[in-house]
Scaffold this motif. Sequence first.
Motif, mmCIF file in Angstrom:
data_model
loop_
_atom_site.group_PDB
_atom_site.id
_atom_site.type_symbol
_atom_site.label_atom_id
_atom_site.label_comp_id
_atom_site.label_asym_id
_atom_site.label_seq_id
_atom_site.Cartn_x
_atom_site.Cartn_y
_atom_site.Cartn_z
ATOM 1 N N LEU A 1 -7.297 -1.535 -4.359
ATOM 2 C CA LEU A 1 -6.875 -0.195 -3.958
ATOM 3 C C LEU A 1 -5.457 0.113 -4.434
ATOM 4 O O LEU A 1 -5.139 1.259 -4.769
ATOM 5 C CB LEU A 1 -6.958 -0.056 -2.439
ATOM 6 N N ALA A 2 -4.608 -0.899 -4.458
ATOM 7 C CA ALA A 2 -3.239 -0.692 -4.940
ATOM 8 C C ALA A 2 -3.218 -0.453 -6.447
ATOM 9 O O ALA A 2 -2.407 0.334 -6.945
ATOM 10 C CB ALA A 2 -2.373 -1.896 -4.584
ATOM 11 N N ALA A 3 -4.129 -1.123 -7.165
ATOM 12 C CA ALA A 3 -4.170 -0.984 -8.620
ATOM 13 C C ALA A 3 -4.876 0.291 -9.060
ATOM 14 O O ALA A 3 -4.527 0.888 -10.077
ATOM 15 C CB ALA A 3 -4.855 -2.206 -9.244
ATOM 16 N N LEU A 4 -5.893 0.688 -8.291
ATOM 17 C CA LEU A 4 -6.678 1.873 -8.641
ATOM 18 C C LEU A 4 -6.442 2.936 -7.579
ATOM 19 O O LEU A 4 -7.190 3.043 -6.612
ATOM 20 C CB LEU A 4 -8.170 1.513 -8.729
ATOM 21 N N ARG A 5 -5.406 3.716 -7.754
ATOM 22 C CA ARG A 5 -5.042 4.707 -6.759
ATOM 23 C C ARG A 5 -5.997 5.887 -6.815
ATOM 24 O O ARG A 5 -6.542 6.227 -7.859
ATOM 25 C CB ARG A 5 -3.616 5.199 -7.002
#
Length: 299
Positions: free
Chosen positions: A234-238
Amino acid sequence: MTYARTEPADQEPDIRARPPLVREFLLVAGLFLAYKFGRQAANGHVEEAFRNAGNVWDLERALHLPGEGAVQGVLLHSQTLIHAANTYYATVHFPATVLFLVWLYWRRPLHYLWSRRVLAVLTGSALVLHLLFPLAPPRMLPAAALVDTGQVYGPTVYGATPATDTMANQFAAMPSLHVGWAVMVAVGLIAATRSRWRWLWLLHPAITLLVVVGTANHYWLDAIVVVALLAVALAALRLPRAARNVPAHLPWAAGGGAVPGGGARVPAYAVPGADMAVDSYVTGAPHPARTPAGSGAGR
């Protein structure tokens, strides 16, 4: 000034953001089959899986995590309850995720693209762990002294002889995709809707966690690891800015859909600026700057 009465922006899907159905079906089906075959390729490491299970069990005790038996003990007080838990484990996990993706595809295309990518990354990461860290579930571990509730009370999705089960790799407990997918379903629905009741979707991962632990199919650490993997994904794919910001631009978005003044209903995509935000995400083009009134453009 009188605003037009309308529905919240998140209730008006923009078909330009919706990818071709056949392509998406083939893509998702291909990813799922690749995961299933990859999981089968990780089968056969029985001794290593039991050795890792002992290490996980000892680590949980060292960390003073609650025993999985405490949850199972509650379920075993009622045959109806344990049967319901087995049924939830066997029948809710995959259909709920499919329905989640189908609904997003039709009603929230931008959220669908984001959720599909997050789920793909999470599932791929889980497959890598299955290959690197085979793990026997607690129902197989003698030290845990837990009941294989699926085999005893039914229903079960696993064969009676794990080492020769050709339908599923029973030595791939780490991490728990039951929990990971359930958390993502809840996160995705909370992000894609505006109802004050949307937080109740968190009940799905909460029930799933109790079910996978109580039926002795997973350790607490299986759930902790998958949530950590999901957090990284989730942090990498906002969530795309178009999906996050468009509703915030509208004066009625925070008020549940009603606006002062009444009037005709207007589609969300007719609101100035909303179409530009969607185009920016779908086409990859930079968001066009708005021209200030009286700037002389077009003269």
